[in-house]
Scaffold this motif. Structure first.
Motif, PDB file in Angstrom:
ATOM      1  N   GLN A 195      -7.000   9.540 -13.190  1.00 47.01           N
ATOM      2  CA  GLN A 195      -7.409   8.352 -13.859  1.00 47.01           C
ATOM      3  C   GLN A 195      -8.575   7.983 -14.523  1.00 47.01           C
ATOM      4  N   ALA A 196      -9.670   8.946 -14.121  1.00 41.21           N
ATOM      5  CA  ALA A 196     -10.959   8.845 -14.604  1.00 41.21           C
ATOM      6  C   ALA A 196     -11.268   8.064 -15.741  1.00 41.21           C
ATOM      7  N   ASP A 197     -10.549   8.396 -17.140  1.00 41.80           N
ATOM      8  CA  ASP A 197     -10.645   7.612 -18.096  1.00 41.80           C
ATOM      9  C   ASP A 197     -10.555   6.142 -17.989  1.00 41.80           C
ATOM     10  N   SER A 198      -9.485   5.741 -17.295  1.00 47.47           N
ATOM     11  CA  SER A 198      -9.016   4.394 -16.965  1.00 47.47           C
ATOM     12  C   SER A 198     -10.193   3.710 -16.163  1.00 47.47           C
ATOM     13  N   LEU A 199     -10.541   4.369 -15.194  1.00 47.39           N
ATOM     14  CA  LEU A 199     -11.605   3.437 -14.314  1.00 47.39           C
ATOM     15  C   LEU A 199     -12.900   3.317 -14.965  1.00 47.39           C
ATOM     16  N   VAL A 200     -13.342   4.294 -16.013  1.00 41.11           N
ATOM     17  CA  VAL A 200     -14.379   3.967 -16.751  1.00 41.11           C
ATOM     18  C   VAL A 200     -14.169   2.962 -17.560  1.00 41.11           C
ATOM     19  N   GLU A 201     -12.978   2.884 -18.126  1.00 40.22           N
ATOM     20  CA  GLU A 201     -12.730   1.984 -19.310  1.00 40.22           C
ATOM     21  C   GLU A 201     -12.729   0.457 -18.669  1.00 40.22           C
ATOM     22  N   ALA A 202     -12.221   0.537 -17.424  1.00 39.13           N
ATOM     23  CA  ALA A 202     -12.196  -0.775 -16.630  1.00 39.13           C
ATOM     24  C   ALA A 202     -13.420  -1.090 -15.996  1.00 39.13           C
ATOM     25  N   GLY A 203     -14.449  -0.410 -16.159  1.00 34.46           N
ATOM     26  CA  GLY A 203     -15.864  -0.664 -15.773  1.00 34.46           C
ATOM     27  C   GLY A 203     -16.057  -0.334 -14.386  1.00 34.46           C
ATOM     28  N   LEU A 204     -15.196   0.459 -13.822  1.00 36.46           N
ATOM     29  CA  LEU A 204     -15.174   0.657 -12.405  1.00 36.46           C
ATOM     30  C   LEU A 204     -16.274   1.948 -12.029  1.00 36.46           C
ATOM     31  N   GLY A 242      -7.284  13.101  -6.013  1.00 40.52           N
ATOM     32  CA  GLY A 242      -6.654  13.700  -7.198  1.00 40.52           C
ATOM     33  C   GLY A 242      -6.069  12.470  -8.033  1.00 40.52           C
ATOM     34  N   ALA A 243      -5.797  11.458  -7.607  1.00 36.85           N
ATOM     35  CA  ALA A 243      -5.336  10.280  -8.592  1.00 36.85           C
ATOM     36  C   ALA A 243      -6.521   9.616  -9.107  1.00 36.85           C
ATOM     37  N   LEU A 244      -7.517   9.793  -8.276  1.00 34.80           N
ATOM     38  CA  LEU A 244      -8.939   9.386  -9.021  1.00 34.80           C
ATOM     39  C   LEU A 244      -9.464  10.198 -10.144  1.00 34.80           C
ATOM     40  N   ARG A 245      -9.330  11.444 -10.121  1.00 36.38           N
ATOM     41  CA  ARG A 245      -9.698  12.032 -11.021  1.00 36.38           C
ATOM     42  C   ARG A 245      -8.741  12.224 -12.280  1.00 36.38           C
ATOM     43  N   TYR A 289       0.664  -1.110   0.017  1.00 42.31           N
ATOM     44  CA  TYR A 289      -0.190   0.096  -0.128  1.00 42.31           C
ATOM     45  C   TYR A 289       0.923   1.190   0.002  1.00 42.31           C
ATOM     46  N   HIS A 290       0.204   2.354   0.116  1.00 39.34           N
ATOM     47  CA  HIS A 290       1.107   3.590   0.181  1.00 39.34           C
ATOM     48  C   HIS A 290       0.806   4.456   1.287  1.00 39.34           C
ATOM     49  N   PRO A 291       1.366   4.098   2.514  1.00 36.35           N
ATOM     50  CA  PRO A 291       0.861   4.845   3.722  1.00 36.35           C
ATOM     51  C   PRO A 291       0.850   6.278   3.594  1.00 36.35           C
ATOM     52  N   GLU A 292       1.898   6.731   2.974  1.00 36.00           N
ATOM     53  CA  GLU A 292       2.496   8.302   2.961  1.00 36.00           C
ATOM     54  C   GLU A 292       1.506   8.909   2.028  1.00 36.00           C
ATOM     55  N   THR A 293       0.311   8.315   1.381  1.00 33.66           N
ATOM     56  CA  THR A 293      -0.677   9.084   0.529  1.00 33.66           C
ATOM     57  C   THR A 293      -1.794   9.358   1.350  1.00 33.66           C
ATOM     58  N   GLY A 294      -2.027  10.612   1.440  1.00 36.52           N
ATOM     59  CA  GLY A 294      -3.328  11.128   1.966  1.00 36.52           C
ATOM     60  C   GLY A 294      -4.511  11.050   1.196  1.00 36.52           C
ATOM     61  N   LEU A 295      -5.758  11.189   1.924  1.00 36.77           N
ATOM     62  CA  LEU A 295      -6.941  11.002   1.107  1.00 36.77           C
ATOM     63  C   LEU A 295      -6.954  11.894   0.104  1.00 36.77           C
ATOM     64  N   ASP A 296      -6.397  13.223   0.026  1.00 38.97           N
ATOM     65  CA  ASP A 296      -6.648  14.371  -0.900  1.00 38.97           C
ATOM     66  C   ASP A 296      -5.712  13.957  -2.008  1.00 38.97           C
ATOM     67  N   GLU A 297      -4.691  13.313  -1.740  1.00 37.15           N
ATOM     68  CA  GLU A 297      -3.972  12.752  -2.772  1.00 37.15           C
ATOM     69  C   GLU A 297      -4.827  11.839  -3.690  1.00 37.15           C
ATOM     70  N   VAL A 298      -5.520  10.726  -2.974  1.00 35.34           N
ATOM     71  CA  VAL A 298      -6.071   9.681  -3.588  1.00 35.34           C
ATOM     72  C   VAL A 298      -7.268  10.312  -4.503  1.00 35.34           C
TER      73      VAL A 298
END
Length: 116
Positions: A49-58, A44-47, A33-42
């Motif tokens: 990777q939005a295209d990839s998340l949609v493409e993966a059906g998530l 941002g990462a979601l945003r 896991y990445h314990p150094e990563t805060g929820l604010d960074e998570v």
């Protein structure tokens, strides 16, 4: 785990979350896991990777990703919001910074311990 490895951390979901592996004179620490990563960074990462998340059906679309990211952002701002943590499937191992960073503190402490 490989022979001679030392279990350093586990949790309710994954028996091996962190391990020390000694090989060829080196000492390596690995985490799942990445314990150094805060929820604010998570969020941002979601945003990002939005295209990839949609493409993966998530997610059905970018709006779904944004709605989820907004909840993650809100939990970052208010980590005691148990309703948001429950909705996101998170527990205090993620929302409580002290617990989330415990392994990192232990790792740093082990590095500076004499005889290590």
């Amino acid at each position: 785990m490989p022979p001679g490895a030392t279990l350093l951390a586990g949790n309710r979901l994954t028996a091996v979350q962190a391990a020390e592996i000694r090989f060829d004179g080196g000492v390596f620490w690995g985490v799942q896991y990445h314990p150094e990563t805060g929820l604010d960074e998570v969020a941002g990462a979601l945003r990002r990777q939005a295209d990839s998340l949609v493409e993966a059906g998530l997610a059905r679309g970018e709006d779904d990703v944004e709605a989820y990211a907004l909840q993650v952002d809100a939990l970052h701002r208010e980590p005691n919001r148990r309703d948001l943590a429950w909705r996101l499937g998170l527990d205090e191992q993620v929302t409580d910074e002290r617990l989330r960073l415990a392994e990192m503190r232990n790792f740093i402490g082990a590095l500076v311990r004499p005889g290590r």
